[in-house]
Design a protein around this motif. Structure first.
Motif, PDB file in Angstrom:
ATOM      1  N   PHE A   1      83.360  72.540  31.016  1.00  0.00           N
ATOM      2  CA  PHE A   1      83.675  73.851  32.171  1.00  0.00           C
ATOM      3  C   PHE A   1      85.133  72.712  32.286  1.00  0.00           C
ATOM      4  CE2 PHE A   1      80.119  75.701  32.927  1.00  0.00           C
ATOM      5  CZ  PHE A   1      80.229  76.767  32.237  1.00  0.00           C
ATOM      6  N   MET A   2      84.794  71.552  32.757  1.00  0.00           N
ATOM      7  CA  MET A   2      85.925  71.153  33.043  1.00  0.00           C
ATOM      8  C   MET A   2      87.501  70.949  32.939  1.00  0.00           C
ATOM      9  SD  MET A   2      84.690  67.858  35.275  1.00  0.00           S
ATOM     10  CE  MET A   2      86.364  66.320  35.326  1.00  0.00           C
ATOM     11  N   ALA A   3      86.512  71.366  30.819  1.00  0.00           N
ATOM     12  CA  ALA A   3      88.028  71.083  29.715  1.00  0.00           C
ATOM     13  C   ALA A   3      87.944  72.945  29.594  1.00  0.00           C
ATOM     14  CB  ALA A   3      86.430  70.592  28.716  1.00  0.00           C
ATOM     15  N   GLY A   4      87.611  73.546  30.417  1.00  0.00           N
ATOM     16  CA  GLY A   4      87.707  75.130  30.139  1.00  0.00           C
ATOM     17  C   GLY A   4      87.259  75.786  29.560  1.00  0.00           C
TER      18      GLY A   4
ATOM     19  N   MET B   1      76.480  67.042  31.351  1.00  0.00           N
ATOM     20  CA  MET B   1      77.548  67.512  29.903  1.00  0.00           C
ATOM     21  C   MET B   1      77.744  68.439  29.562  1.00  0.00           C
ATOM     22  SD  MET B   1      78.596  66.223  26.547  1.00  0.00           S
ATOM     23  CE  MET B   1      77.850  65.608  26.252  1.00  0.00           C
ATOM     24  N   GLN B   2      77.472  69.711  30.808  1.00  0.00           N
ATOM     25  CA  GLN B   2      78.021  70.819  30.509  1.00  0.00           C
ATOM     26  C   GLN B   2      78.793  70.925  31.679  1.00  0.00           C
ATOM     27  OE1 GLN B   2      73.814  72.459  32.284  1.00  0.00           O
ATOM     28  NE2 GLN B   2      74.167  74.349  30.566  1.00  0.00           N
ATOM     29  N   ALA B   3      78.945  70.260  33.210  1.00  0.00           N
ATOM     30  CA  ALA B   3      79.848  69.640  34.076  1.00  0.00           C
ATOM     31  C   ALA B   3      81.753  69.784  33.266  1.00  0.00           C
ATOM     32  CB  ALA B   3      79.286  69.392  34.925  1.00  0.00           C
ATOM     33  N   LEU B   4      81.332  68.750  32.211  1.00  0.00           N
ATOM     34  CA  LEU B   4      82.535  68.431  31.036  1.00  0.00           C
ATOM     35  C   LEU B   4      83.148  69.593  30.789  1.00  0.00           C
ATOM     36  CD1 LEU B   4      81.309  65.045  30.404  1.00  0.00           C
ATOM     37  CD2 LEU B   4      83.352  65.442  32.014  1.00  0.00           C
TER      38      LEU B   4
END
Length: 80
Positions: free
Chosen positions: A6-9, A1-4
């Motif tokens: 960061f990927m979202a900005g 979830m945290q990785a997503l």
């Protein structure tokens, strides 16, 4: 979830022992996640308070000096 996130900005995380009512993950967990994602943390240089204050004062002085005088901005309509 945290990785997503960061990927979202997202560009930051919460840091500390406790988030309002729940424990925060250990710093090691965050560093492991950063390593997996290839994210490098930003190093911040802490300046002594007096140096930082003097730099801010200099910036304020520069901005004030760059402003036009009030006479250049307004027309005094009361003077005929």
């Amino acid at each position: 979830m945290q990785a997503l996130c960061f990927m979202a900005g997202a560009n930051s995380i919460f840091y500390g022992c406790k988030l309002l009512t729940t424990p925060n993950p250990a710093e090691d967990s965050d560093m492991l996640l950063f390593t997996k994602l290839g994210i490098n943390h930003q190093h911040r240089v802490q300046k002594p308070d007096q140096v930082a204050e003097n730099e801010l004062i200099d910036q304020v002085i520069e901005r004030v000096a760059a402003r036009p005088s009030p006479d250049d901005l307004f027309y005094d309509a009361s003077v005929l």
